[in-house]
Design an enzyme around this catalytic site. Structure first.
Site, PDB file in Angstrom:
ATOM      1  N   LYS A 115       0.868  -1.291   0.016  1.00  0.00           N
ATOM      2  CA  LYS A 115       0.004   0.183  -0.031  1.00  0.00           C
ATOM      3  C   LYS A 115       0.676   1.306   0.096  1.00  0.00           C
ATOM      4  CE  LYS A 115      -4.381  -1.698   1.288  1.00  0.00           C
ATOM      5  NZ  LYS A 115      -5.189  -2.088   2.517  1.00  0.00           N
ATOM      6  N   LYS A 197      -2.882 -11.504  -7.923  1.00  0.00           N
ATOM      7  CA  LYS A 197      -4.006 -11.789  -7.495  1.00  0.00           C
ATOM      8  C   LYS A 197      -5.516 -11.010  -7.833  1.00  0.00           C
ATOM      9  CE  LYS A 197      -4.627  -9.274  -3.194  1.00  0.00           C
ATOM     10  NZ  LYS A 197      -5.058  -9.068  -1.798  1.00  0.00           N
ATOM     11  N   LYS A 200     -10.721  -6.636  -5.442  1.00  0.00           N
ATOM     12  CA  LYS A 200     -11.591  -5.726  -5.812  1.00  0.00           C
ATOM     13  C   LYS A 200     -11.052  -4.302  -6.248  1.00  0.00           C
ATOM     14  CE  LYS A 200     -12.802  -5.604  -0.785  1.00  0.00           C
ATOM     15  NZ  LYS A 200     -13.328  -6.201   0.135  1.00  0.00           N
TER      16      LYS A 200
END
Ligand code: AMP
Ligand code: TRP
Length: 333
Positions: A115, A197, A200
């Site tokens: 992040k 991966k 969303k």
């Protein structure tokens, strides 16, 4: 007897639209466990504000996740469905666990590093201590099992470390939790890049199948999913894109990878992909129909959440008293 049942706990963040990876990697496993265990399944709204949220959307999505849980098969009569922020014991324990968490270990968390590496100008302190809150979620309930995708494994290790550390520093208090990770669905990959991966938050909407995608979108995404040009219908790590699609097929049909290979061996990928799309469509359209019914009745959802919050607080309050006593906070009768 209910007290004797082992405890299962897991939460999903109400940020972004849920994908079939969230369903297969996590939620489907909750459903399998609901008959046998004392289950607490939550909506991690506290975690979600580690990235910017629009308050009205967050509020709406928190209710939606509960309707999604139910439409996918969680029965509120069997499972305690709750919103994380409705039980402040999570935060009380979080603070205590912060006091035994090491900066070094937190700075090695790959989700945190990812992040920060995205450089979105959002390096707030909550993002750093996010895994400590997750540990508090788990330990407050003395959870035995935590069903999650493989991306949460490192956070689970931290939760285990903190349980062991607290137990040895003060005295035996917490159950050391085990992750439940389903091998074939623990990491569903992006349809556009089988090295990544499915997420969303992926900017490329074609990389993920969302629970609310319609039949056309699903067909288009599956048919254009990245595979390979080997034209060899097999299940192996050299053919990651195909392997991922076989995992999806297996999850939506309950056939094993081996059975699927036998069925499609010698054929091009086209028929297989078309069949896979129809399997997903059949499942998701049933889900969407149920969801559309459930979401109409907000009062019913709130009633379930009220009961879930009460049960959740009942489960954690004694634990928190015990923890506060052990660390030395003065308690007056
Ligand atoms: P999140 O999207 O981070 O809120 O994740 C909710 C749950 O879905 C967690 O248990 C994750 O481990 C799981 N999950 C998320 N992405 C995947 C994926 N690509 N494959 C399998 N499980 C996943
Ligand atoms: N961090 C988890 C995720 O992003 C969500 C989560 C929060 C969680 N608290 C938890 C998962 C406790 C399992 C147990 O997916």
């Amino acid at each position: 007897m209910t007290d004797k049942k082992k405890v299962v706990l897991s939460l999903v963040q109400p940020s972004g639209e849920l994908t079939i990876a969230n369903y297969l990697g996590a939620i489907k496993n909750f459903i399998k466990l609901q008959d046998e265990y004392d289950c607490y399944i939550g909506v991690a709204d506290l975690h979600s504000i580690t990235v910017p949220q629009v308050p009205a959307d967050l509020r709406r999505r928190s209710r939606e996740v509960v309707a999604i849980y139910m439409a996918l098969g969680l029965d509120p009569e069997k499972v305690n469905l709750f919103i994380q922020s409705h039980n402040t014991d999570h935060l009380k324990l979080y603070w205590v666990l912060n006091s035994i968490s090491y900066m070094g270990q937190l700075s090695r968390m790959t989700q945190f590093k990812d992040k920060i590496a995205r450089g979105e100008d959002n390096n707030n302190a909550a993002l750093f201590t996010y895994p400590v809150l997750m540990a508090a979620d788990i330990l407050a309930y003395n959870a035995d099992f935590v069903p999650v995708g493989i991306d949460q494994k490192q956070h689970m290790e931290l939760a285990r470390d903190l349980a062991i550390r607290f137990n040895s520093k003060y005295s035996d208090t917490f159950t050391v939790p085990d992750a439940i990770i389903n091998q074939s669905t623990m990491k569903i990959m992006s349809l556009r890049n089988p090295e990544k991966k499915m997420s969303k938050s992926d900017e490329d909407k074609n990389a993920s199948i969302f629970l609310f995608d319609d039949a056309n979108a699903i067909r288009k995404k599956v048919m254009s999913a990245v595979t390979d040009s080997l034209n060899n219908f097999d299940y192996n790590d050299e053919q990651k894109g195909l392997k991922n699609l076989i995992d999806l097929y297996s999850a939506f049909s309950d056939l094993s990878a081996q059975e699927i290979i036998e069925k499609y061996k010698g054929q091009g990928y086209g028929t297989f992909k078309a069949d896979l799309a129809e399997l997903i469509i059949a499942d998701l359209s049933k889900f969407q129909e149920k969801y559309n019914e459930l979401i109409k009745d907000k009062d019913k959802i709130d009633e379930i959440l009220l009961k879930g919050a009460e049960n959740s607080r009942r489960k954690t309050s004694r634990m928190l008293d015990k923890v506060y006593r052990k660390v030395g906070f003065l308690q007056i009768k």
